[in-house]
Design a protein around this motif. Structure first.
Motif, mmCIF file in Angstrom:
data_model
loop_
_atom_site.group_PDB
_atom_site.id
_atom_site.type_symbol
_atom_site.label_atom_id
_atom_site.label_comp_id
_atom_site.label_asym_id
_atom_site.label_seq_id
_atom_site.Cartn_x
_atom_site.Cartn_y
_atom_site.Cartn_z
ATOM 1 N N ALA A 1 9.204 -1.105 -2.356
ATOM 2 C CA ALA A 1 7.844 -1.631 -2.183
ATOM 3 C C ALA A 1 7.736 -2.963 -2.909
ATOM 4 O O ALA A 1 8.088 -3.065 -4.087
ATOM 5 N N ILE A 2 7.269 -3.962 -2.194
ATOM 6 C CA ILE A 2 6.999 -5.267 -2.802
ATOM 7 C C ILE A 2 5.548 -5.233 -3.264
ATOM 8 O O ILE A 2 4.632 -5.123 -2.451
ATOM 9 N N GLU A 3 5.358 -5.298 -4.557
ATOM 10 C CA GLU A 3 4.025 -5.226 -5.149
ATOM 11 C C GLU A 3 3.398 -6.620 -5.205
ATOM 12 O O GLU A 3 4.091 -7.636 -5.058
ATOM 13 N N ASN A 4 2.091 -6.667 -5.437
ATOM 14 C CA ASN A 4 1.396 -7.955 -5.532
ATOM 15 C C ASN A 4 2.029 -8.873 -6.568
ATOM 16 O O ASN A 4 2.150 -10.075 -6.342
ATOM 17 N N GLU A 5 2.443 -8.296 -7.703
ATOM 18 C CA GLU A 5 3.029 -9.145 -8.753
ATOM 19 C C GLU A 5 4.402 -9.701 -8.359
ATOM 20 O O GLU A 5 4.891 -10.642 -8.977
#
Length: 82
Positions: free
Chosen positions: A52-56
């Motif tokens: 998962a690519i997170e916002n950060e």
């Protein structure tokens, strides 16, 4: 070139045509990158590497080169194994 780098390069070559992208070449400076491409790149990474690519994570520096994309994937996959 490791397996992750190879997979990223194959994906990018679909958008960059005959250009032989180097691992440290800035894909943003080439002028091919737009918001649609950025979303496709994130989706590819998430689906291909099951992370998962997170916002950060959504910083240009994480996606600027094949090397930086590979480093991001390696960091995220190492975290998911723990």
């Amino acid at each position: 070139m490791n397996n992750i780098q190879s997979q990223v390069k194959v994906f990018l070559s679909k958008f960059f045509g005959d250009r032989n992208l180097q691992p440290d070449e800035d894909i943003f400076s080439l002028g091919f990158v737009n918001s649609l491409f950025a979303m496709q790149l994130v989706l590819f990474i998430e689906q291909e590497f099951q992370i998962a690519i997170e916002n950060e994570d959504l910083e240009f520096d994480n996606f600027r080169t094949i090397n930086s994309i590979t480093n991001l994937i390696e960091r995220k996959t190492a975290l998911s194994v723990q």
